[in-house]
Every structure is written in C-alpha cells, then in structure tokens.
Scaffold this motif. Structure first.
Motif, PDB file in Angstrom:
ATOM      1  N   UNK A   1      21.359  32.160  76.368  1.00 32.29           N
ATOM      2  CA  UNK A   1      22.605  31.549  76.004  1.00 32.29           C
ATOM      3  C   UNK A   1      23.340  32.505  75.067  1.00 32.29           C
ATOM      4  N   UNK A   2      24.620  32.631  75.255  1.00 32.82           N
ATOM      5  CA  UNK A   2      25.447  33.523  74.439  1.00 32.82           C
ATOM      6  C   UNK A   2      26.279  32.685  73.470  1.00 32.82           C
ATOM      7  N   UNK A   3      26.385  33.163  72.228  1.00 32.48           N
ATOM      8  CA  UNK A   3      27.135  32.448  71.199  1.00 32.48           C
ATOM      9  C   UNK A   3      27.934  33.467  70.394  1.00 32.48           C
ATOM     10  N   UNK A   4      29.225  33.230  70.230  1.00 36.57           N
ATOM     11  CA  UNK A   4      30.100  34.143  69.497  1.00 36.57           C
ATOM     12  C   UNK A   4      30.355  33.607  68.095  1.00 36.57           C
ATOM     13  N   UNK A   5      30.226  34.506  67.098  1.00 38.25           N
ATOM     14  CA  UNK A   5      30.483  34.146  65.705  1.00 38.25           C
ATOM     15  C   UNK A   5      31.483  35.118  65.108  1.00 38.25           C
ATOM     16  N   UNK A   6      32.169  34.685  64.070  1.00 32.89           N
ATOM     17  CA  UNK A   6      33.069  35.579  63.344  1.00 32.89           C
ATOM     18  C   UNK A   6      32.243  36.459  62.406  1.00 32.89           C
ATOM     19  N   UNK A   7      32.849  37.496  61.888  1.00 32.08           N
ATOM     20  CA  UNK A   7      32.156  38.375  60.943  1.00 32.08           C
ATOM     21  C   UNK A   7      31.747  37.592  59.698  1.00 32.08           C
ATOM     22  N   UNK A   8      32.600  36.699  59.221  1.00 36.66           N
ATOM     23  CA  UNK A   8      32.269  35.883  58.047  1.00 36.66           C
ATOM     24  C   UNK A   8      31.054  35.005  58.320  1.00 36.66           C
ATOM     25  N   UNK A   9      30.982  34.402  59.504  1.00 37.05           N
ATOM     26  CA  UNK A   9      29.825  33.584  59.869  1.00 37.05           C
ATOM     27  C   UNK A   9      28.569  34.440  60.006  1.00 37.05           C
ATOM     28  N   UNK A  10      28.739  35.643  60.553  1.00 37.73           N
ATOM     29  CA  UNK A  10      27.607  36.547  60.750  1.00 37.73           C
ATOM     30  C   UNK A  10      26.989  36.952  59.416  1.00 37.73           C
ATOM     31  N   UNK A  11      27.816  37.105  58.395  1.00 38.62           N
ATOM     32  CA  UNK A  11      27.322  37.527  57.092  1.00 38.62           C
ATOM     33  C   UNK A  11      26.937  36.357  56.191  1.00 38.62           C
ATOM     34  N   UNK A  12      27.621  35.227  56.355  1.00 39.90           N
ATOM     35  CA  UNK A  12      27.441  34.113  55.428  1.00 39.90           C
ATOM     36  C   UNK A  12      26.608  32.959  55.919  1.00 39.90           C
ATOM     37  N   UNK A  13      26.178  32.995  57.166  1.00 39.47           N
ATOM     38  CA  UNK A  13      25.386  31.895  57.706  1.00 39.47           C
ATOM     39  C   UNK A  13      26.238  30.915  58.486  1.00 39.47           C
ATOM     40  N   UNK A  14      25.593  30.207  59.377  1.00 39.79           N
ATOM     41  CA  UNK A  14      26.286  29.271  60.252  1.00 39.79           C
ATOM     42  C   UNK A  14      25.282  28.264  60.805  1.00 39.79           C
ATOM     43  N   UNK A  15      25.754  27.104  61.181  1.00 34.84           N
ATOM     44  CA  UNK A  15      24.949  26.157  61.941  1.00 34.84           C
ATOM     45  C   UNK A  15      25.494  26.169  63.357  1.00 34.84           C
ATOM     46  N   UNK A  16      24.627  26.502  64.303  1.00 29.54           N
ATOM     47  CA  UNK A  16      25.005  26.608  65.706  1.00 29.54           C
ATOM     48  C   UNK A  16      24.792  25.248  66.361  1.00 29.54           C
ATOM     49  N   UNK A  17      25.851  24.702  66.934  1.00 30.96           N
ATOM     50  CA  UNK A  17      25.762  23.435  67.662  1.00 30.96           C
ATOM     51  C   UNK A  17      25.820  23.738  69.149  1.00 30.96           C
ATOM     52  N   UNK A  18      24.768  23.355  69.866  1.00 25.55           N
ATOM     53  CA  UNK A  18      24.622  23.711  71.273  1.00 25.55           C
ATOM     54  C   UNK A  18      24.307  22.472  72.089  1.00 25.55           C
ATOM     55  N   UNK A  19      24.927  22.377  73.247  1.00 20.40           N
ATOM     56  CA  UNK A  19      24.541  21.388  74.245  1.00 20.40           C
ATOM     57  C   UNK A  19      23.728  22.132  75.294  1.00 20.40           C
ATOM     58  N   UNK A  20      22.480  21.746  75.462  1.00 20.80           N
ATOM     59  CA  UNK A  20      21.600  22.428  76.405  1.00 20.80           C
ATOM     60  C   UNK A  20      21.935  22.028  77.844  1.00 20.80           C
TER      61      UNK A  20
END
Length: 85
Positions: A1-20
């Motif tokens: 599965x591919x997920x795109x994040x911003x640079x701010x999210x990449x450095x600061x953390x994120x919660x990934x919400x995914x529908x399988x």
C-alpha cells in the motif's frame, strides 16, 4: 500500500488512517522519521492467509514524501534554524 505524507508529517509524526481491502479501518501511529522509500510493516494486519482464516499476513505501507516546490525566505530561514543549518 502506498501512502503520501508532507515533509512536515514525515519529520513530525503522523497517524495513518487506512481502509484495508477487506474493509477494516486501521489507525496506525508513525513516530519514526519518514524518509523517501520508507516502508512500515504492521505485523498480522494484512489480508487473511489462504487455508488459515484465523491468521493474517503483514500489512506493508510504502511512504512517499511530498516535498514543497517553493518556500518563502522566512520559511527557509526557520527550517535552517530548526535543523541546525
């Protein structure tokens, strides 16, 4: 599965919400720094294994980091200060 994040999210953390593919909703916190090509493996969160319906495979999430295409002088200075540059 591919997920795109911003640079701010990449450095600061994120919660990934995914529908399988089988309709489950997953909320996965990512506290690591995400670099281009980073892959997160979530044990036993993937699809059911054939002939073993109680077992699941691993869910693999491949990240793409979206870098800004332009920044203001102030934004550039702020990032340089924050990163020690």
């Amino acid at each position: 599965m591919k997920y795109t994040v911003t640079l701010a999210e990449a450095l600061g953390g994120i919660t990934v919400n995914i529908t399988t593919l089988d309709g489950r909703e997953l909320s996965i916190p990512v506290n690591d720094i995400i670099s281009p090509g980073y892959e997160l493996v979530v044990d036993k969160a993937g699809m059911p294994i054939a002939n073993e319906p109680r077992n699941r495979g691993d869910l693999k999430i491949n990240f793409e980091v979206k870098f800004p295409t332009k920044m203001t002088t102030e934004q550039t200075a702020t990032i340089k200060r924050a990163l020690g540059g």
